[in-house]
Write a protein that holds these residues in place. Structure first.
Motif, mmCIF file in Angstrom:
data_model
loop_
_atom_site.group_PDB
_atom_site.id
_atom_site.type_symbol
_atom_site.label_atom_id
_atom_site.label_comp_id
_atom_site.label_asym_id
_atom_site.label_seq_id
_atom_site.Cartn_x
_atom_site.Cartn_y
_atom_site.Cartn_z
ATOM 1 N N ARG A 1 -3.112 3.921 -4.337
ATOM 2 C CA ARG A 1 -2.578 4.617 -3.164
ATOM 3 C C ARG A 1 -3.694 5.467 -2.569
ATOM 4 N NH1 ARG A 1 2.375 3.568 -1.001
ATOM 5 N NH2 ARG A 1 3.782 2.842 -2.617
ATOM 6 N N GLU B 1 0.279 11.020 -0.972
ATOM 7 C CA GLU B 1 -0.091 9.611 -1.051
ATOM 8 C C GLU B 1 0.251 8.885 0.235
ATOM 9 O OE1 GLU B 1 1.311 7.727 -4.622
ATOM 10 O OE2 GLU B 1 0.732 9.452 -5.857
ATOM 11 N N SER C 1 -2.878 -4.228 3.112
ATOM 12 C CA SER C 1 -3.076 -4.390 1.677
ATOM 13 C C SER C 1 -3.512 -5.811 1.353
ATOM 14 C CB SER C 1 -1.791 -4.040 0.918
ATOM 15 O OG SER C 1 -0.773 -4.939 1.275
ATOM 16 N N ASP D 1 -0.974 4.813 2.169
ATOM 17 C CA ASP D 1 -0.864 3.362 2.023
ATOM 18 C C ASP D 1 -1.270 2.893 0.637
ATOM 19 O OD1 ASP D 1 -0.087 3.136 4.668
ATOM 20 O OD2 ASP D 1 -2.119 2.714 5.382
ATOM 21 N N GLU D 2 -0.629 1.809 0.196
ATOM 22 C CA GLU D 2 -0.998 1.139 -1.042
ATOM 23 C C GLU D 2 -1.895 -0.041 -0.682
ATOM 24 O OE1 GLU D 2 1.926 -1.323 -3.379
ATOM 25 O OE2 GLU D 2 1.551 0.293 -4.829
#
Length: 188
Positions: free
Chosen positions: A111, A126, A3, A128-129
């Motif tokens: 997400r 959902e 991220s 990974d963010e």
């Protein structure tokens, strides 16, 4: 998937974005970012990945008298769209110009979707963010009180928004194509 933002990874000329409207269609994205390019479409496709994603805390609405939508912050809502990576400074310049003064580019967390559900978002899985840019509509009073319909845009209006030679078979499941590094460097 990390991220980290491009500046955290030391690659300040690479960006990511979340598209929720006309730019979800690769044909429109490539027309906006590479309108004047003479580079082979296969090479251009290899530069970016399109991944389904969801943005929480925002609502997508149709812009009055327009073919495109806008999003605004709204609790208990979510917007499904496409996360796109590999964007250059030049791509961002073209995207900023395309979106114009009606939108503000902000950084959000989305997400990635491991599984895409139905139109009511039921069945989404959902993953990974990730951080990315998104264009938020700055004139909420210009939005209709109804959701923008991507399929209506794709089937009835998209031809007016694209270059003829940027036709994509199976664009719904856009995937990158392998090309060598020399071809990639020549494209950007």
């Amino acid at each position: 998937m990390s991220s980290q933002s491009p500046s955290e990874t030391g690659d300040s000329n690479r960006h990511t974005a979340f598209f929720y409207g006309t730019l979800m269609a690769p044909e429109v994205f490539f027309t906006v970012c590479y309108r004047s390019s003479t580079t082979d479409v296969k090479t251009l496709k290899s530069l970016h990945e399109f991944k389904p994603a969801i943005l929480h805390g925002y609502c997508r609405r149709r812009v009055k008298d327009a073919d495109y939508p806008g999003i605004v912050k709204e609790d208990n809502h979510q917007v499904r769209g496409m996360y796109v990576n590999g964007l250059t400074d030049a791509n961002m310049f073209h995207l900023d110009a395309f979106e114009g003064s009606e939108y503000e580019r902000v950084t959000v967390k989305v997400r990635l979707l491991e599984k895409v559900g139905d139109d009511k978002e039921e069945g989404n899985v959902e993953g990974d963010e990730v951080d990315c840019s998104v264009y938020v509509f700055v004139c909420p009073n210009e939005l209709e009180d109804r959701e923008w319909d991507f399929e209506e845009f794709r089937t009835q209006k998209m031809k007016r928004w694209t270059r003829e030679d940027y036709g994509f078979e199976d664009a719904e499941h856009f995937s990158t194509k392998q090309v060598d590094e020399g071809e990639k460097e020549a494209a950007v």
